[in-house]
Structure formats: C-alpha cells, structure tokens
Design a protein around this motif. Structure first.
Motif, PDB file in Angstrom:
ATOM      1  N   GLU A 253      -7.682  33.707 -21.825  1.00  0.00           N
ATOM      2  CA  GLU A 253      -7.243  32.823 -20.825  1.00  0.00           C
ATOM      3  C   GLU A 253      -6.606  33.336 -19.802  1.00  0.00           C
ATOM      4  N   ASN A 264      -3.462  35.707 -19.445  1.00  0.00           N
ATOM      5  CA  ASN A 264      -2.389  35.030 -20.138  1.00  0.00           C
ATOM      6  C   ASN A 264      -2.432  35.329 -21.377  1.00  0.00           C
ATOM      7  N   GLU A 265      -3.416  35.067 -22.052  1.00  0.00           N
ATOM      8  CA  GLU A 265      -3.534  35.431 -23.476  1.00  0.00           C
ATOM      9  C   GLU A 265      -4.715  35.301 -24.348  1.00  0.00           C
TER      10      GLU A 265
HETATM   11 MG    MG Z   1      -3.043  29.383 -24.334  1.00  0.00          MG
END
Ligand code: MG
Ligand code: ATP
Length: 371
Positions: A253, A264-265
């Motif tokens: 992400e 993001n992750e």
């Molecule tokens: Mg997430």
C-alpha cells in the motif's frame, strides 16, 4: 515440494473471508483445505476445521500432519505459532515475511533498508520517547500500535504535543510507532505474486479510498497514473518480495505524494485491494497465491477489463438490487453483521478507469441505504 497423493492439501491459519476466497479459487484445481482458527465463522463451515487457539501445539501438530503446505490469511498470527509449524510442514509465505509485516517498526526499517521512501517515523517505547519522536516526525503525526493493527484500529492522529501524550494513554501504553501524517494526493496499491523459483508478476496498480481507516473502494487500473509511477510501484514491490524470499501474494500500500510514491504498509497475503482480480484479471490473486505456494506455474496477471470494487461494511444490502446493476458481481461472506465489519464486496467491470467513478457511485447509492 513433494505432494502426498494427487490432490494437494493446504492448511489455512485463520477462517475469514480471505480463507473462504482461497477455498473458492482452489477447489476447481482439486486443492483441499483444512482451516485452523480459534473461533471459526459459521460462514466457512464447508471447510474442514480444527477449532483451536493458534498457541495450541497439539492442534498445530495435527494441522501439519494433515496438509502439504500451510498459509495464512492475516499478519496478526502469533509468530511463534508459525515458527513452530515451520519445523513440521512448509509455510508459505515464509515466517520472515510475517515477522516483517506484523511489526510496523520492522516494516518501516525494511522500506528504509530497500531504499523505498516512507513517511518519517520514530519508535516510541514509552512516554519519555514522545518528545524525540515529535522532533524526528513533526506534526501532524499518527501514533500506531506496532502490532495487531488492522482496518485503522490501534491508531490515533495527533495535531499537537498534548494530543501525542493523550494518544499514548489512549492506545494503552503498548509499544508504538509514530509517523508523519501525509497529506497525500491519493492512495494506491500494487499486488504481486512470487513463485518458488523467484519469478515475480504484478497486477495493475489500483486506486484505493479508505474511510475511517477501512478500505471502501478500489479502481483498477488507477485512473491517470503515469506509466513511470506504475513502473516504480512494481520495482518497489519486487525489491520487497525478493528481499524476503517471499512465496505467494504480497500487497504494497502506498501514498501518491508530490511527484512520487511513499510506502505505507505491506500485507504478505492476498489483499482486499486485489479482490477485483477475481473477475478482472486472467488469474485471480487467490488462484495465483495457491499456484505459488504449491510450486505450480504462475498464471497471467494481465487485466481482462478495468474494474471497480466496493466493500460492503456493517450491513448486508439487498442483493437483488445489486445484481441488477449491469456488470456487477456480488461476493457475500456470510459473516454476522457488526458495525465496521467487512461483510462482502461488489466488483463491476467497466469500460475505462474513468467510468469507474460513476459505477462506484451507482453501487454506493444502493449499499449506503443499508450501511
Ligand atoms: Mg493499510
Ligand atoms: P489495513 O487494514 O490496511 O491493514 P491498518 O490498520 O494496518 O490497515 P494503515 O494502512 O496503516 O492501517 O492505515 C489505514 C489508513 O489510514 C491508510 O490507508 C490511510 O488512509 C490512513 N493513514 C495511515 N497512516 C497514514 C499517514 N502516515 N498519513 C496519512 N494517512 C495515513
């Protein structure tokens, strides 16, 4: 991997909708499944079940004895359960992927090590580290629990130093990560699959909208995304899966911010932003995950058609109305309704990514009357 008999058997840790969709994708391939979960949903009762806690060694041993390979549908599985299982049966993706994705600090360090931009961050082990975090990160910031966060749980946005301290109290005094709150242009993600032999294939980059920290909708491909950014996204995800010697599907992400992308992750598993691949791609993320973990050739990740996906959250809408929308496909998880719970999703194939907005608005008009 030597398979016992002709029909491979896959063990699933967790019993939610991702396991359900893996089962639905694997059944035509002759794959059989056994799921292990503490409180299996009645929704997946058609899957052979071991109802036990992830810490139950006897249950883990039983699972290992009944399957050829074990996979998981959440990164919040206790790492020692997976490491214990790995001594008895192959685990795909490897436990290292779970270790990196299950701890936000390890995850951020991985991005940094691989030269992948991410929001400035600092570790917060106790309130005495909040001031230092503020200096590194700046305001606004977001405090996140290092472990066990999902769907925006375990997070609090802080606009002042006072809010940082009250955020620490509110999140229960567990180890946290503090990161800069990014005023991004939009959120995108890329889903990749990596085989035993290290071949990596990526699906189209999707644009994602989150509400209250929960994914609401996806358009794939992301409308008007520059080709260079698509290439950068696949380079980043390629670095991650290679570094972890990943086998299976992984989602990255990202925020589109300024001229570039920020990670993001990661999720070392099939992912909600890849649900559109069931109807929209040559081979769905679920089938490709199984192909990868079973050592089979990967299927094409080419897109059949632009697609949109809308999550159904909290209440189940009238399926008759949804199915009347041209191009719409409904996926109902048969879970008990609860506020903020993902109960299903709708995918619709569209003419172009730009048409996706109108199709999502049409679907939302129906779903929101029930939400
Ligand atoms: Mg997430
Ligand atoms: P998931 O269900 O995706 O695992 P999660 O609870 O692990 O969710 P994140 O992906 O970290 O949480 O955050 C959820 C959402 O909150 C993000 O998709 C984004 O919309 C917003 N968010 C999180 N961190 C930031 C940030 N640093 N800046 C801006 N928005 C953020």
């Amino acid at each position: 991997m030597p398979l016992r008999g002709n029909l491979p058997r896959v063990g699933l840790l967790g019993a939610g909708q991702l396991g359900r969709m893996l089962f639905l994708a694997g059944t035509p391939l002759g794959v059989r499944f056994v799921q292990l979960a503490p409180e299996p949903e009645a929704a997946n009762e058609f899957i052979d079940t071991i109802a036990a806690d992830f810490t139950d060694r006897a249950a883990l041993r039983e699972l290992a004895g009944r399957v050829d390979v074990v996979t998981y549908e959440s990164e919040n599985i206790p790492l020692d359960a997976v490491e214990f299982l790995a001594r008895h049966v192959p685990i795909r993706p490897p436990p290292g992927a779970l270790a990196a994705a299950g701890d936000r600090w390890a995850e951020k360090d991985l991005f940094t090590r691989l030269d992948i931009p991410t929001a400035p961050y600092a570790r917060v082990a106790g309130p005495h580290e909040l001031r230092n975090a503020l200096e590194v990160v700046g305001l606004p910031a977001v405090l996140k629990t290092r472990r066990l966060g999902y769907d925006g749980r375990g997070q609090t946005v802080c606009r002042s130093e006072e809010e940082l301290f009250s955020g620490w109290d509110r999140l229960g005094g567990v180890p946290l990560l503090c990161e800069r709150w990014i005023g991004f242009h939009r959120e995108i993600s890329i889903v990749a699959v990596r085989s035993h032999a290290g071949e990596v294939r990526c699906y189209a980059v999707s644009e994602n909208v989150h509400e209250h920290g929960i994914l609401r909708s996806t358009i794939a491909p992301a409308p008007d995304l520059a080709a260079e950014l698509t290439a950068i996204a696949s380079t980043y995800v390629g670095r991650i899966v290679d570094a972890m010697d990943h086998v299976g599907v992984l989602a990255l992400e990202m925020f589109q911010h300024g001229d570039g992308l920020m990670a993001n992750e990661i999720a070392p598993r099939v992912h909600n932003t890849g649900h559109w691949t069931i109807e929209g791609a040559e081979t769905s993320q679920f089938e490709n995950h199984l192909r990868a973990i079973l050592g089979w050739p990967l299927g094409s990740t080419a897109q059949r058609s632009p697609a949109v996906m809308l999550n159904v959250i909290g209440e189940t809408p009238d399926i008759t109305e949804l199915l009347a929308v041209p191009g719409a496909h409904a996926h109902v998880y048969a879970k008990r309704p609860r506020a903020g719970r993902k109960l299903g999703h709708i995918t619709a194939l569209v003419q172009s990514p730009q048409d996706g907005q109108a199709k999502l608005a049409e679907l939302r008009g129906i779903v929101d009357r029930f939400g």
